[in-house]
Scaffold this active site. Sequence first.
Site, mmCIF file in Angstrom:
data_model
loop_
_atom_site.group_PDB
_atom_site.id
_atom_site.type_symbol
_atom_site.label_atom_id
_atom_site.label_comp_id
_atom_site.label_asym_id
_atom_site.label_seq_id
_atom_site.Cartn_x
_atom_site.Cartn_y
_atom_site.Cartn_z
ATOM 1 N N HIS A 72 0.860 -1.191 0.000
ATOM 2 C CA HIS A 72 0.000 0.000 0.000
ATOM 3 C C HIS A 72 0.889 1.232 0.000
ATOM 4 C CE1 HIS A 72 -3.718 -2.278 0.819
ATOM 5 N NE2 HIS A 72 -2.928 -3.056 1.541
ATOM 6 N N LEU A 73 0.830 2.001 -1.090
ATOM 7 C CA LEU A 73 1.660 3.199 -1.213
ATOM 8 C C LEU A 73 0.884 4.477 -0.923
ATOM 9 C CD1 LEU A 73 3.879 2.279 -4.302
ATOM 10 C CD2 LEU A 73 4.429 2.111 -1.869
ATOM 11 N N ASP B 245 1.982 -6.871 2.661
ATOM 12 C CA ASP B 245 0.794 -6.098 3.049
ATOM 13 C C ASP B 245 1.235 -4.842 3.803
ATOM 14 O OD1 ASP B 245 -1.796 -5.233 3.360
ATOM 15 O OD2 ASP B 245 -2.399 -6.776 4.785
ATOM 16 N N HIS C 294 0.214 4.024 8.122
ATOM 17 C CA HIS C 294 -0.871 4.879 8.613
ATOM 18 C C HIS C 294 -0.287 6.093 9.310
ATOM 19 C CE1 HIS C 294 -4.194 2.282 7.618
ATOM 20 N NE2 HIS C 294 -3.676 1.269 8.280
#
Length: 438
Positions: free
Chosen positions: A71-72, A316, A320
Amino acid sequence: MTDVTTGGGPGAATPAYLIRGVRVLGAEPTDLLLAGGVVAEAGHGLAARGARVVDGDGLVALPGLVDLHTHLREPGREDAETVESGSRAAALGGYTAVCAMANTSPVADTAGVVEQVWRLGREAGLVDVQPIGAVTVGLAGERLAELGAMAESAARVRIFSDDGHCVADPRLMRRALEYVKAFDGVIAQHAEEPRLTEGAQMHEGEVSTRLGLTGWPAVAEEAIIARDVLLAEHVGSRLHVCHLSTAGSVEVLRHAKKRGVRVTAEVTPHHLLLTDERAASYDPVFKVNPPLRTAADVTALRAALVEGIIDIVATDHAPHALEDKECEWAYARPGMLGLETALSVLLDVLGERWDLIAERMSRTPARIAGLAEHGRNPAPGVPANLTLVDPAARRTIDPGEQASRSRNTPYAGLTLPGRIVATFLRGEPTVLDGKAVR
């Protein structure tokens, strides 16, 4: 002695690098000459006029790692990560290619958005960034996204996933599998029956009962995998299972593979190392989806990875922002960092089984994603995408030293084996002496 061009001005050729005395996949020491974007020569006592020398004594050379699940966050959540910062984290972790998930803002459900991510990756130039397209418009699970347009775009998308959301409608899942079959695409499923996980906070079991937290039952994952392998078998299409996490899922997968279903699966480093007991601290860094499972599940996942029932390790990597993690457990966003620590976790779990590590972290993920330049053992004529590892090094994980814009690593304070000394992308270093080159 070989003459090589070292360049020195605009448009000049890539400098050549001579890696001396490195052990390719743990074999006997050899020299590798990288020139013209490929491994030009391999052997003992190599010399090349003008080449920059890298001391490979004590180091192991692996094919550059490939992550099928990153997730970029860009576009939309650049406060948590950007394509550039995530690419830097990947290079420092030994990766030369990553597949970027579609849950950005806007969602990567059109040719325009996937091309934007692809171009940002090219501009960063640290790893090859291959976008993953959404299966459904807005990840809403109601109608198919522009799968054909994304496949025909400059990004040449071949993997599609609503990761973070399950494609719960079986009719829609069947249609997606049928659609991508035409160009040998892959549907990567986030296996979670949403009606069984409503309000879930962690794995359903003894620990959740003790803590009084709503549980996420293993069957919510296993039921979707069982349904989807049947659909994939019926259609004859390719299915990939994201972040498999339970012993029961392993058995479903084992049965499907015996029947010849075209299914592959991944496991994350954190599901190979950590258990649901970590939730007892109520530290939101350990909140993840799917949740950390039991010690018995961890044992089953490790065995399945060695056996080949689970095909690959995928991080994964889920960065955040502080406000999304440093809050009460119930309100925290699920997800953990993974790119900069994945190889160390695998060394801790598997030991120095270099060929197995290369198969699970490079060769097989490259094949699944159709990345022909990646996942090839360093040898003459092969694209020079490789990483050099110091297996004797041990490091204590410090979140403040990581390249990611976020700090939500579950390994903070842990001492893990292995250190990435250098990473090369098409013969150009992105990491040297453990530091990002740019």
